[in-house]
Design a protein around this motif. Structure first.
Motif, PDB file in Angstrom:
ATOM      1  N   ALA A   1       2.264 -10.478  19.913  1.00  0.00           N
ATOM      2  CA  ALA A   1       3.404 -10.787  18.273  1.00  0.00           C
ATOM      3  C   ALA A   1       5.010 -11.397  18.868  1.00  0.00           C
ATOM      4  O   ALA A   1       5.540 -12.103  17.762  1.00  0.00           O
ATOM      5  CB  ALA A   1       3.546  -9.119  18.455  1.00  0.00           C
ATOM      6  N   TYR A   2       5.705 -11.762  20.146  1.00  0.00           N
ATOM      7  CA  TYR A   2       6.648 -11.943  19.852  1.00  0.00           C
ATOM      8  C   TYR A   2       6.508 -13.704  20.341  1.00  0.00           C
ATOM      9  O   TYR A   2       7.583 -14.042  20.180  1.00  0.00           O
ATOM     10  CB  TYR A   2       7.858 -11.379  20.581  1.00  0.00           C
TER      11      TYR A   2
ATOM     12  N   HIS B   1       0.797  -1.308   0.049  1.00  0.00           N
ATOM     13  CA  HIS B   1      -0.204   0.043   0.187  1.00  0.00           C
ATOM     14  C   HIS B   1       1.377   1.160  -0.031  1.00  0.00           C
ATOM     15  O   HIS B   1       1.957   1.476   0.590  1.00  0.00           O
ATOM     16  CB  HIS B   1      -1.293  -0.196   0.983  1.00  0.00           C
TER      17      HIS B   1
ATOM     18  N   ASP C   1       0.458  -3.901   8.809  1.00  0.00           N
ATOM     19  CA  ASP C   1       0.188  -2.914   8.593  1.00  0.00           C
ATOM     20  C   ASP C   1       0.471  -1.807   9.355  1.00  0.00           C
ATOM     21  O   ASP C   1       0.303  -0.422   9.378  1.00  0.00           O
ATOM     22  CB  ASP C   1      -1.745  -2.824   7.981  1.00  0.00           C
ATOM     23  N   HIS C   2      -0.402  -1.652  10.894  1.00  0.00           N
ATOM     24  CA  HIS C   2      -0.316  -0.644  11.340  1.00  0.00           C
ATOM     25  C   HIS C   2       0.933  -0.369  12.019  1.00  0.00           C
ATOM     26  O   HIS C   2       1.602   0.659  12.204  1.00  0.00           O
ATOM     27  CB  HIS C   2      -0.952  -1.514  12.661  1.00  0.00           C
ATOM     28  N   PHE C   3       1.273  -1.491  12.384  1.00  0.00           N
ATOM     29  CA  PHE C   3       3.111  -1.239  12.624  1.00  0.00           C
ATOM     30  C   PHE C   3       4.461  -0.516  11.944  1.00  0.00           C
ATOM     31  O   PHE C   3       5.623  -0.500  12.361  1.00  0.00           O
ATOM     32  CB  PHE C   3       3.330  -2.203  14.245  1.00  0.00           C
ATOM     33  N   GLY C   4       3.475  -0.753  10.632  1.00  0.00           N
ATOM     34  CA  GLY C   4       4.589  -0.783   9.772  1.00  0.00           C
ATOM     35  C   GLY C   4       5.594  -1.931   9.404  1.00  0.00           C
ATOM     36  O   GLY C   4       6.708  -1.770   9.285  1.00  0.00           O
ATOM     37  N   LEU C   5       5.138  -3.604   9.853  1.00  0.00           N
ATOM     38  CA  LEU C   5       6.129  -4.107   9.752  1.00  0.00           C
ATOM     39  C   LEU C   5       6.395  -5.464   8.404  1.00  0.00           C
ATOM     40  O   LEU C   5       4.825  -5.400   8.368  1.00  0.00           O
ATOM     41  CB  LEU C   5       6.064  -5.109  10.894  1.00  0.00           C
TER      42      LEU C   5
ATOM     43  N   LEU D   1      10.014  -7.454  13.661  1.00  0.00           N
ATOM     44  CA  LEU D   1       9.495  -6.895  14.886  1.00  0.00           C
ATOM     45  C   LEU D   1      11.613  -6.446  15.270  1.00  0.00           C
ATOM     46  O   LEU D   1      12.304  -6.993  15.707  1.00  0.00           O
ATOM     47  CB  LEU D   1       8.593  -8.214  15.720  1.00  0.00           C
ATOM     48  N   PRO D   2      10.966  -5.451  16.150  1.00  0.00           N
ATOM     49  CA  PRO D   2      12.100  -5.142  16.495  1.00  0.00           C
ATOM     50  C   PRO D   2      12.948  -5.672  17.352  1.00  0.00           C
ATOM     51  O   PRO D   2      12.215  -6.158  18.591  1.00  0.00           O
ATOM     52  CB  PRO D   2      11.959  -3.656  17.493  1.00  0.00           C
ATOM     53  N   GLY D   3      14.188  -5.947  17.583  1.00  0.00           N
ATOM     54  CA  GLY D   3      14.961  -6.782  18.566  1.00  0.00           C
ATOM     55  C   GLY D   3      14.542  -8.053  18.336  1.00  0.00           C
ATOM     56  O   GLY D   3      15.349  -8.871  19.290  1.00  0.00           O
TER      57      GLY D   3
ATOM     58  N   PHE E   1      -2.403  -5.959  11.807  1.00  0.00           N
ATOM     59  CA  PHE E   1      -1.412  -5.491  13.059  1.00  0.00           C
ATOM     60  C   PHE E   1       0.020  -5.124  12.091  1.00  0.00           C
ATOM     61  O   PHE E   1       1.145  -3.929  12.339  1.00  0.00           O
ATOM     62  CB  PHE E   1      -0.995  -6.278  13.976  1.00  0.00           C
TER      63      PHE E   1
ATOM     64  N   TRP F   1      -5.928  -6.296  15.712  1.00  0.00           N
ATOM     65  CA  TRP F   1      -4.570  -6.106  15.968  1.00  0.00           C
ATOM     66  C   TRP F   1      -4.005  -7.756  16.245  1.00  0.00           C
ATOM     67  O   TRP F   1      -2.861  -7.920  15.913  1.00  0.00           O
ATOM     68  CB  TRP F   1      -3.680  -5.978  16.686  1.00  0.00           C
TER      69      TRP F   1
ATOM     70  N   GLU G   1       1.655   4.461   1.540  1.00  0.00           N
ATOM     71  CA  GLU G   1       0.826   5.653   2.497  1.00  0.00           C
ATOM     72  C   GLU G   1       2.271   7.083   2.821  1.00  0.00           C
ATOM     73  O   GLU G   1       2.899   7.138   1.986  1.00  0.00           O
ATOM     74  CB  GLU G   1       1.873   4.998   4.094  1.00  0.00           C
TER      75      GLU G   1
END
Lengths: 202, 258, 202
Positions: free
Chosen positions: C96-97, C63, C151-155, C161-163, C149, C127, C65
């Motif tokens: 998520a993790y 998409h 989408d929203h967090f730009g992943l 996922l960070p780290g 989820f 999410w 943005e």
């Protein structure tokens, strides 16, 4: 005109829910000078000129829209293949064997009322066409098959359709054949014929 | 916060507030483990090398002082306090008196739990800090939308077509109904047979006894029906009487004398 | 890759109301070869890299943005996202993790009961979803994140996922019991710990 201005205008116009005037955009951009905003809009419009989306001005307000030559890509037809219903197959067969026929004739041959949707389906599919009107009281619409019909069904011409005698020989007039058997007193298939049910109620 | 080492929490999210403030934040903790994690971070070392004994002391002191301030503590904070007090005393006991699981094992597991919670807290913060739709990035405000039209293609073949025509023709052909000759006993012959047999005796006879012996099943069915009607007819004429002792019981028949 | 393909993709993605997969886009482009579509998407994303809007891939769907550095221009009029409670952000991170994860597992990590409202909020936001039941005693409901989820967090995917790679390497996504066994070098009961399955009893 800075690249930043162009980027900011691009983002603002993209996210906007309705077309925006240069003044409204200037308000967004920390009250940027209106002339810079206008210049930015022109530069942006020029950038998008050749792309799939365009920046257009209508009545002093700007918005993005998709390029008109690409409209057909925004619509998609998803095809779904389904078996032609029994009723529609019968109507199609009657049109093919008896064309041109009126709906009243189709109904009298089928012995059942035919919903108008059935003929519509066949016309939409391109197998049946309206072949004018019959010069008889009420001037009913008459129907005939199309060349696409012959193509689809692998027929060189309507003469390729088997005649009644051939249909009987192929066993395709079965219920009649059974009545004939009964007449001839064919012995042991009484149970079978009891199972068959009434052949007229279909 | 920038590197992976911070995942272990030595500097992450350190709440910079004084000890006095700490006691007023009681509602701010998400349970005793959360409080422990915050206290552990005050040791300013990697969670892998915190001193559990020091942590236990900090926690117990915290609970004591909170009680001194007459703050209401939820039960699970007190349960944790009791468990930590037990853990501390076990850790200080001579080795040979220890049971299974050993206090070292319990202490290590507590440390592992704190690491895991710390990692998730850190991860949550980094997740929330990402460029989020509606806060940092925006979608198209007014998309035109894409359209998916459905179209049905019909499937039919030559055989189905011809078969359909055969079906129509067969259905609408003039119907000829034939009744096959079958062995029946007519009412007349049943009347003759029953009245003749009634003349032979004055005793009750069962209806079945009037039927022709050795008849094939279909003829027997027909004969039974006709004989029953014949019996009714004879009864109506006053030439016979009919008796049945129970519902569906045998029908009996005898001649009316005279 | 033709300019036409790029223009058509640009228009379709601009007009789309939802993120689109390469496959769905191919459907709009007269069933163009999927490899050409992917190539076009990459070229388009590269073109927009420096502009005020960007083409991004999230969970296999693409998409447009606005560029994140322009947020300050746009925030003014846009509704702020709802602020999540600390409990909700922690639960979301754990789902998520660790996904798929049961409520008991979430609680064992947090050391505190999770109110059902917390998971409800995350599900309402779209999410988190119920991902079935775990085939273990009690068959607990398990939870996982959704495409929305990502989408929203730009992943682009959960790998972003960070780290997460570091956490996994450090064993911080393993249950305490497994980590303990690993630390103790419990050689012989590795099989056991692999079989254990339910890591909730910490």
């Amino acid at each position: 005109m800075s690249a930043d201005m162009e980027r900011a205008l691009e983002a603002a116009l993209f996210a906007a829910e309705e077309p925006m005037s240069a003044e409204a955009l200037a308000g967004f951009l920390r009250d940027a000078p209106i002339e810079e905003v206008r210049e930015g809009l022109r530069a942006l419009a020029a950038h998008y000129e050749v792309r799939g989306i365009r920046l257009v001005e209508r009545g002093g307000r700007w918005h993005f829209e998709t390029a008109p030559d690409l409209a057909h890509f925004l619509r998609r037809t998803r095809e779904q293949v389904r078996k032609l219903s029994r009723a529609a197959t019968e109507v199609l067969a009657i049109v093919a064997y008896h064309e041109p026929v009126s709906r009243a004739e189709i109904e009298s041959i089928r012995g059942v009322q035919t919903s108008s949707g059935t003929l519509d389906v066949l016309m939409e599919e391109g197998w049946v066409r309206i072949a004018g009107r019959r010069e008889s009281p009420g001037r009913p619409t008459i129907y005939a098959t199309t060349p696409a019909f012959l193509d689809h069904f692998g027929l060189a011409s309507r003469r390729d359709l088997p005649g009644i005698a051939e249909l009987r020989a192929a066993g395709l007039l079965d219920p009649v054949e059974d009545a004939y058997d009964d007449l001839m007193g064919a012995g042991e298939d009484t149970d079978q014929s009891a199972d068959r049910g009434d052949p007229t109620d279909v | 916060m920038s590197d992976s080492a911070s995942l272990f929490g030595e500097d992450a999210q350190d709440r910079t507030r004084g000890d006095e403030a700490l006691y007023l934040e009681l509602d701010g903790w998400e349970g005793p483990l959360d409080l422990l994690l915050d206290l552990a971070r005050r040791q300013k070392v990697d969670l892998r090398s915190i001193s559990i004994l020091a942590l236990v002391d900090q926690y117990l002191t915290y609970i004591d002082e909170a009680e001194a301030l007459k703050l209401e503590l939820a039960a699970d904070y007190l349960v944790m306090a009791a468990w930590l007090a037990y853990l501390k005393s076990a850790l200080l006991l001579p080795k040979e008196e220890q049971e299974d699981p050993s206090p070292e094992e319990l202490a290590l597991k507590l440390q592992l739990r704190l690491q895991r919670l710390g990692a998730m807290r850190e991860a949550a913060a980094r997740l929330m800090g990402r460029d989020r739709i509606g806060r940092d990035v925006y979608l198209r405000g007014n998309p035109e939308g894409l359209e998916i039209a459905r179209r049905t293609r019909w499937r039919c073949d030559q055989f189905a077509l011809i078969e359909a025509y055969g079906r129509v023709k067969a259905r609408t052909a003039p119907a000829v109904h034939m009744v096959r000759e079958r062995p029946v006993m007519t009412l007349d012959s049943a009347l003759d047979r029953v009245s003749a047999m009634l003349g032979v005796t004055l005793d009750w006879m069962r209806l079945e006894e009037f039927l022709p012996p050795h008849a094939e099943p279909r003829l027997r069915k027909s004969a039974l029906a006709s004989s029953f009607v014949a019996a009714l007819e004879l009864a109506r004429l006053g030439r016979a009487e009919i008796a049945q002792d129970e519902v569906f019981g045998p029908l009996r028949l005898r001649r009316v004398a005279g």
